[in-house]
Scaffold this motif. Structure first.
Motif, PDB file in Angstrom:
ATOM      1  N   THR A  19       0.852  -1.188   0.000  1.00 20.68           N
ATOM      2  CA  THR A  19       0.000   0.000   0.000  1.00 20.68           C
ATOM      3  C   THR A  19       0.888   1.239   0.000  1.00 20.68           C
ATOM      4  OG1 THR A  19      -1.662  -1.186   1.253  1.00 20.68           O
ATOM      5  CG2 THR A  19      -1.835   1.188   1.217  1.00 20.68           C
ATOM      6  N   GLU A  20       0.640   2.103  -0.948  1.00 18.58           N
ATOM      7  CA  GLU A  20       1.420   3.330  -1.058  1.00 18.58           C
ATOM      8  C   GLU A  20       0.739   4.444  -0.276  1.00 18.58           C
ATOM      9  OE1 GLU A  20       3.324   6.251  -4.450  1.00 18.58           O
ATOM     10  OE2 GLU A  20       2.490   4.337  -5.032  1.00 18.58           O
ATOM     11  N   THR A  21       1.541   5.300   0.329  1.00 16.73           N
ATOM     12  CA  THR A  21       1.014   6.449   1.050  1.00 16.73           C
ATOM     13  C   THR A  21       0.708   7.561   0.062  1.00 16.73           C
ATOM     14  OG1 THR A  21       2.337   5.891   2.979  1.00 16.73           O
ATOM     15  CG2 THR A  21       1.483   8.127   2.872  1.00 16.73           C
ATOM     16  N   GLY A  22      -0.524   8.028   0.096  1.00 16.05           N
ATOM     17  CA  GLY A  22      -0.913   9.121  -0.772  1.00 16.05           C
ATOM     18  C   GLY A  22      -0.655  10.461  -0.109  1.00 16.05           C
ATOM     19  N   LEU A  24      -8.492  10.951  -3.589  1.00 18.04           N
ATOM     20  CA  LEU A  24      -7.419  10.249  -4.293  1.00 18.04           C
ATOM     21  C   LEU A  24      -6.251   9.955  -3.349  1.00 18.04           C
ATOM     22  CD1 LEU A  24      -7.476  12.234  -7.652  1.00 18.04           C
ATOM     23  CD2 LEU A  24      -8.067   9.827  -7.366  1.00 18.04           C
ATOM     24  N   ALA A  25      -5.850  10.950  -2.571  1.00 19.03           N
ATOM     25  CA  ALA A  25      -4.710  10.781  -1.655  1.00 19.03           C
ATOM     26  C   ALA A  25      -4.999   9.705  -0.614  1.00 19.03           C
ATOM     27  CB  ALA A  25      -4.374  12.114  -0.981  1.00 19.03           C
ATOM     28  N   ALA A  26      -6.233   9.642  -0.155  1.00 18.56           N
ATOM     29  CA  ALA A  26      -6.605   8.627   0.837  1.00 18.56           C
ATOM     30  C   ALA A  26      -6.491   7.210   0.267  1.00 18.56           C
ATOM     31  CB  ALA A  26      -8.029   8.876   1.333  1.00 18.56           C
ATOM     32  N   HIS A  27      -6.456   7.111  -1.055  1.00 14.68           N
ATOM     33  CA  HIS A  27      -6.331   5.810  -1.712  1.00 14.68           C
ATOM     34  C   HIS A  27      -4.942   5.599  -2.304  1.00 14.68           C
ATOM     35  CE1 HIS A  27     -10.471   4.525  -1.143  1.00 14.68           C
ATOM     36  NE2 HIS A  27     -10.788   5.797  -1.300  1.00 14.68           N
ATOM     37  N   GLY A  65       9.028  11.096   3.530  1.00 18.68           N
ATOM     38  CA  GLY A  65       8.766   9.677   3.363  1.00 18.68           C
ATOM     39  C   GLY A  65       7.693   9.363   2.346  1.00 18.68           C
ATOM     40  N   LEU A  66       7.521  10.247   1.379  1.00 17.82           N
ATOM     41  CA  LEU A  66       6.466  10.086   0.374  1.00 17.82           C
ATOM     42  C   LEU A  66       6.994   9.752  -1.008  1.00 17.82           C
ATOM     43  CD1 LEU A  66       4.393  13.145   1.583  1.00 17.82           C
ATOM     44  CD2 LEU A  66       3.761  10.739   1.872  1.00 17.82           C
ATOM     45  N   ALA A  67       8.303   9.770  -1.196  1.00 20.59           N
ATOM     46  CA  ALA A  67       8.887   9.438  -2.513  1.00 20.59           C
ATOM     47  C   ALA A  67      10.083   8.524  -2.318  1.00 20.59           C
ATOM     48  CB  ALA A  67       9.304  10.704  -3.237  1.00 20.59           C
TER      49      ALA A  67
END
Length: 181
Positions: free
Chosen positions: A4-7, A75-78, A179-181
């Motif tokens: 699961t990726e963090t949006g 979108l970010a929540a997914h 921590g998002l990329a």
């Protein structure tokens, strides 16, 4: 099993022709190349499809920003990295979007593409500054309509002092730091 990726929502605010959309698409290409799910919610496209019928009054601009913020948050929540190059001239509208994200536990980063109006008017990507100068347009953000620059954005990009690639790299560095990329 997939990871699961963090949006996150990355809101790029600034004057017309500041470079918001150009930087967003440059970063989107880089993130996609790294395997991230990315969407760009371009303000012009949103106005055409999601906010058709809205004008440019303060209330209509607030409604437009709220709609874009809602979609970005979904979108970010997914797990999507959502890049939002939208003028969003009013601080209270941007703050409402930030609060909505924080309440939902979704990351929201505000990036001020801080390009002076003199530079924007020379770039004049859409011919808005020329129309305003000719008296064909009123309510141009930063000229005869207010723009409330962010007081403490997560990142300030001086697009007139660096290349598009350098601007996107600075934004990528912020995402990496968070921590998002």
């Amino acid at each position: 099993m997939s990871v699961t990726e963090t949006g996150a929502t990355v809101w790029l605010t600034g004057l017309p022709s500041a470079g918001k959309t150009t930087i967003a698409y440059e970063l989107a290409g880089r993130l996609r190349g790294e395997g991230h799910r990315v969407e760009v919610l371009d303000g012009d496209e949103i106005r055409e499809f999601l906010s058709a019928g809205l004008g440019f009054s303060r209330e209509d601009r607030h409604t437009n920003v709220a709609r874009i913020g809602f979609v970005a948050g979904l979108l970010a929540a997914h797990g999507v990295k959502v890049l939002v190059p939208v003028i969003a001239p009013y601080a209270d509208s941007r703050a409402a979007v930030r609060r909505r994200h924080l309440t939902g536990g979704t990351t929201y980063l505000e990036v001020h593409v801080a390009t002076p109006v003199e530079v924007c008017s020379v770039r004049d990507v859409k011919g808005l500054y020329a129309k305003q100068a000719a008296g064909e347009l009123t309510g141009l953000t930063g000229v005869d309509d207010p723009y409330e620059a962010p007081e403490s954005p997560d990142l300030r990009i001086e697009s007139h002092q660096q290349t598009v690639q350098e601007s996107a790299a600075a934004l990528h560095a912020l995402l990496t730091e968070r921590g998002l990329a």
